[in-house]
Design an enzyme around this catalytic site. Structure first.
Site, PDB file in Angstrom:
ATOM      1  CG  ASP A 105      -2.130   1.016   0.729  1.00 18.43           C
ATOM      2  OD1 ASP A 105      -2.042   1.655   1.005  1.00 18.43           O
ATOM      3  OD2 ASP A 105      -2.796   0.916   2.095  1.00 18.43           O
ATOM      4  CE  LYS A 133      -6.089  -1.095  -1.350  1.00 19.46           C
ATOM      5  NZ  LYS A 133      -5.991  -0.262  -0.328  1.00 19.46           N
ATOM      6  CG  ASP A 161      -7.641  -7.719   7.830  1.00 16.95           C
ATOM      7  OD1 ASP A 161      -6.692  -6.862   7.246  1.00 16.95           O
ATOM      8  OD2 ASP A 161      -7.647  -7.378   9.150  1.00 16.95           O
TER       9      ASP A 161
HETATM   10  C1  PRP Z   1      -1.664  -5.098   5.824  1.00 18.57           C
HETATM   11  C2  PRP Z   1       0.025  -5.879   4.426  1.00 18.57           C
HETATM   12  C3  PRP Z   1       1.108  -5.095   4.650  1.00 18.57           C
HETATM   13  C4  PRP Z   1       0.809  -4.016   4.827  1.00 18.57           C
HETATM   14  C5  PRP Z   1       1.034  -3.057   3.901  1.00 18.57           C
HETATM   15  O1  PRP Z   1      -1.062  -6.149   7.229  1.00 18.57           O
HETATM   16  O2  PRP Z   1      -0.331  -6.746   4.534  1.00 18.57           O
HETATM   17  O3  PRP Z   1       2.037  -6.159   5.668  1.00 18.57           O
HETATM   18  O4  PRP Z   1      -0.666  -3.583   5.632  1.00 18.57           O
HETATM   19  O5  PRP Z   1       0.893  -1.647   3.832  1.00 18.57           O
HETATM   20  P1  PRP Z   1       1.971  -0.615   3.207  1.00 18.57           P
HETATM   21  O6  PRP Z   1       2.509  -0.936   2.250  1.00 18.57           O
HETATM   22  O7  PRP Z   1       1.016   0.560   3.425  1.00 18.57           O
HETATM   23  O8  PRP Z   1       2.935  -0.706   4.556  1.00 18.57           O
HETATM   24  P2  PRP Z   1      -1.647  -5.234   8.410  1.00 18.57           P
HETATM   25  O9  PRP Z   1      -1.318  -4.285   8.103  1.00 18.57           O
HETATM   26  O10 PRP Z   1      -2.866  -5.422   7.849  1.00 18.57           O
HETATM   27  O11 PRP Z   1      -1.804  -6.800   9.064  1.00 18.57           O
HETATM   28  P3  PRP Z   1      -2.383  -8.295   8.408  1.00 18.57           P
HETATM   29  O12 PRP Z   1      -0.831  -8.707   7.321  1.00 18.57           O
HETATM   30  O13 PRP Z   1      -1.856  -8.629  10.075  1.00 18.57           O
HETATM   31  O14 PRP Z   1      -3.511  -8.224   8.141  1.00 18.57           O
END
Ligand code: PRP
Length: 181
Positions: A105, A133, A161
């Protein structure tokens, strides 16, 4: 399968995901055919379903390990700070490391992972990410194997999630805006 009320519609269906995972696995298998110590590092929790499907499609010998991170969130907005809460079981020094993530992200998490693993002197370090994204990126990060680019919508299912819900939907769906806003 019934789509939950909180989900607007299907963004990527099961067949589309499965076909792309097969393609990624074929590319990875070809690229690592000469390397005898490949370790896939899945990032919990989001990557667990993607990793499970990918690893079973690889035709090269490899190991699987996990890491767990926590990002500091303010509501649904990430602050970009990442904390390691569970490390890999085995050392990665001298090994070919492939980080497996569900989504990039802002890029903060992958940037943290690449810096952390590079410092451990692996034989090589690459990333395999199911979703990206690009319009959300704040930190430029290299993605070696990418499943799909998607627009800036909140996606759930196939490991992803909302408040720890919807991870086990077999497809990737868009969460209704009113649910997360
Ligand atoms: C989500 C995803 C990545 C991160 C990406 O993890 O799994 O690790 O966000 O976002 P970024 O590029 O903005 O850093 P999340 O914190 O939702 O934890 P999870 O995997 O346990 O759902």
């Amino acid at each position: 399968m019934k789509v939950p009320d909180a989900v607007d519609g299907v963004v990527l269906d099961e067949e589309t995901i499965a076909a792309r995972v097969r393609e990624l696995a074929a590319r990875i298998s070809a690229d690592y055919v000469a390397d005898d110590d490949l370790v896939l590092v899945g990032v919990l929790k989001g990557a667990f379903i993607f990793l499970a499907d990918l690893t079973r499609r690889l035709t090269v010998h490899h190991h699987v390990d996990f890491i767990a991170l926590s990002s500091y969130n303010r509501g649904t907005v990430t602050t970009g700070e990442v904390r390691l809460i569970m490390d890999t079981r085995a050392s990665v020094t001298g090994r070919h490391v492939l980080i497996v993530e569900d989504i990039v992200d802002t890029g903060s998490t992958l940037d943290y992972l690449l810096r952390t693993f590079r410092a451990r002197n692996p034989a090589s370090l690459r990333s395999c990410i199911l979703l990206s994204k690009p319009t959300r990126r704040q930190v430029e990060v290299p993605v070696d194997y990418l499943g799909f680019e998607i627009p800036d919508v909140w996606v759930v299912g196939y490991g992803l999630d909302y408040a720890d819900r919807f991870r086990t939907l077999p497809y990737i769906g868009a969460l209704k805006r009113e649910v997360h806003e």
